[in-house]
Motif scaffolding. Sequence first.
Motif: not given
Length: 255
Positions: A224-249
């Motif tokens: 949907a328009a501007f739909e946020t992902s599951d736990h957007p804060g965690r994804f934003s942190q991974l993106i900012a840090e340039g990390q790759a990770a496996v997590r629970t959905c």
Amino acid sequence: MRFFPRLTLQQKVSLLVFAGLAVALGLLSWLSLHALRQSTQRTLEERLTVARIVASNLDRTLEHVLLELQQAGDFQGALPTDLEFRQKASTLKVHLANSGVLADQIYLLDPRGRILLAEPDAPEIQGMSLPADSDVDAALATGRPIVSGLLMMPGDSEAMIVATSPIRTPDGGNIGALSAAINTSDMSIGGSVQPLTLGKTGYAELVDQNGVVLARSKPGRPPAAFETSDHPGRFSQLIAEGQAAVRTCHRCHTT
């Protein structure tokens, strides 16, 4: 074990056979669970590798967009005339289209980030500023080209991402910027996740730095328009840090 001597030979044999079967079944169950965990781990590692490959390709695409913007924005230390801007903007759109990136609009911005000119021409938005979270101010302040998250553009009903490159003077000052509004549904951006096949229920998502879903592959539903992902804060942190990770959905609350 006092009762054991009282058992008949047949009962003793049956008990020993049962104990042996229990040990064998327990060992078999442990081996099966261990094999399943190893198989799951291999699958996750393979999907993480796929995610890294897609992300690397997208990085190169966005770096190409910013490089094209920098080259198009070389106006020899002065803001372009209307004609110069439109010639450069038309050429820029062709170059980006050749690489699969659709730039819906090109903007010439003043030093405060306000729209001076647009291609195609849109007089109704002249003097307006791009959305506050477009990172234009950051690009002008740092002198570095920047790609924003998903934005609702002025005078447009469609959401875009914006790539911005400052226009600099010979002494390093910023006198404005060149921005390109990019449609995330094109094959080089949002379409990059569509060919991914991740089993019968698995799907891929392309997420921006604010945790907003830009695209989702099948069998997942279109975002949907501007739909946020599951736990957007965690994804934003991974993106900012340039990390790759496996997590629970956490959307489906299963592993």
